[in-house]
Design a protein around this motif. Structure first.
Motif: not given
Ligand SMILES: [Zn+2]
Length: 358
Positions: A227-237
């Motif tokens: 979940s530490g990676e979530f902030q490095r991925h985007t969806h809908c901008g």
């Protein structure tokens, strides 16, 4: 080509080091006490306070307060009803989110990855399972298609398959794609969700591993923090939500995006096409209504089914009884209960497919 479907429950990850549902909270309390989950200690504490508050309700009803899945369901229900002893709506929201944090950190700290002989390895039990999948797919006299359905949120299977060169395919959208179907019915620690549209966005293991493994080159086991990676991925901008997409067994379907419905549909398709089904370490809890429907609808035309084997160390007869009650006449004729653990089962199943009768 015949299809072999494995259904893996918490008992399978038990051999990797993950706690069973009934011991989950004890393990979490232990991690809190030893400082192993320091960055999220306040979330753990909040959950334990919430459970204490439920003791009040417990005297009037039959809540199972030691089982993490029952707690998860109770908290989710409290959110829907906006009722929880001593908490307002926003505090209930926080309680559910803290509970997810507790589940995630307890699981991700219960087993990890280690360097050995210049390679990365996940838990041994899942490496052995991946070997079995390779055997069925590529080496057995009658090659088989393999699909895996699991209730587990952890990444044991994902790591085992991935390190064996088998790409897990989550089937989160309807595009078929390549790889071994890995259908995680209750979500996964590495599945983020779009904060805007709710779409589930899986983070690839390579992404999770790269960041973690570069830091450590020793042989020491290291834990993953997907979940530490979530902030490095985007969806809908926008950035993904901080919480992974994990679903309690008594799901409130409106809360979850259609992408998890794609997983469920694919799982039903796998069951319908299966020649052999092996259920390992899943005890069919009475609360898991969802699996009952999935199985009933998925296996409606049972004509293909040759084997429905339930493999579980339970010797009391209760798991066996629950499955016998679930199965229709078509499946019951093909049913066997094997009282053994996951590692023993791998050997037994491998032997079954050694000859051209397999
Ligand atoms: Zn989106």
């Amino acid at each position: 080509m015949g299809k072999v479907v494995f259904i893996l429950g918490a008992g399978a990850s038990k051999e990797a080091g993950a706690p069973l549902m009934g011991e989950f909270l004890d393990v979490a309390a232990q991690m809190l006490a030893t400082g192993a989950v320091e960055p999220v200690a306040s979330a753990f504490t909040n959950v334990f306070r919430g459970i204490s508050a439920l003791q009040v309700v417990h005297s009037k009803s039959q809540l199972d307060l030691v089982n993490i899945e029952a707690i998860f369901s109770a908290f989710e229900m409290a959110r829907t009803l906006e009722r929880f002893p001593g908490r307002d709506a926003s505090e209930i929201e926080k309680l559910v989110s803290d509970l997810k944090t507790l589940i995630v950190w307890t699981l991700q700290n219960s087993f990890g990855v280690r360097h050995r002989e210049n390679r990365l390895h996940g838990p041994d039990i899942y490496s052995r399972f991946a070997d079995l999948v390779l055997h069925l797919r590529d080496r057995s006299p009658l090659r088989k298609d393999v699909g895996v359905i699991t209730f587990n949120y952890d990444l044991g299977l994902d790591l085992g398959l991935g390190f064996a060169g088998l790409k897990p395919n989550y089937h989160l959208d309807s595009n078929d794609g390549q790889g071994i179907p890995l259908l995680k019915l209750h979500g996964s620690l590495n599945w983020g969700a779009c904060a805007k549209c709710g779409q589930i966005v899986p983070i690839g293991l390579a992404d999770v591993l790269n960041r973690n493994s570069l830091l450590r080159m020793s042989t020491e086991e290291f834990f993953l923090n997907p979940s530490g990676e979530f902030q490095r991925h985007t969806h809908c901008g926008v950035q993904l939500s901080q919480e992974p997409a994990i679903v309690p067994p008594t799901w409130n379907k409106e809360d979850y995006h259609r992408s998890i419905a794609a997983v469920w549909r694919r799982a039903a398709g796998e069951l319908a096409a299966a020649e052999d089904i092996f259920v390992i370490g899943y005890s069919l809890p009475r609360t898991d209504e969802f699996f009952r429907y999935l199985f009933a609808l998925g296996s409606a035309g049972d004509s293909l089914l040759r084997r429905f084997w339930v493999i579980n160390p339970d010797a009391s007869g209760s798991v066996n009884d629950r499955f016998q009650t679930l199965l229709g006449p078509g499946a019951i004729a093909r049913y066997q209960y094997l009282q053994m653990n996951f590692s023993q089962a791998i050997g037994v199943i491998q032997n079954l497919y050694r000859t051209s009768e397999g």
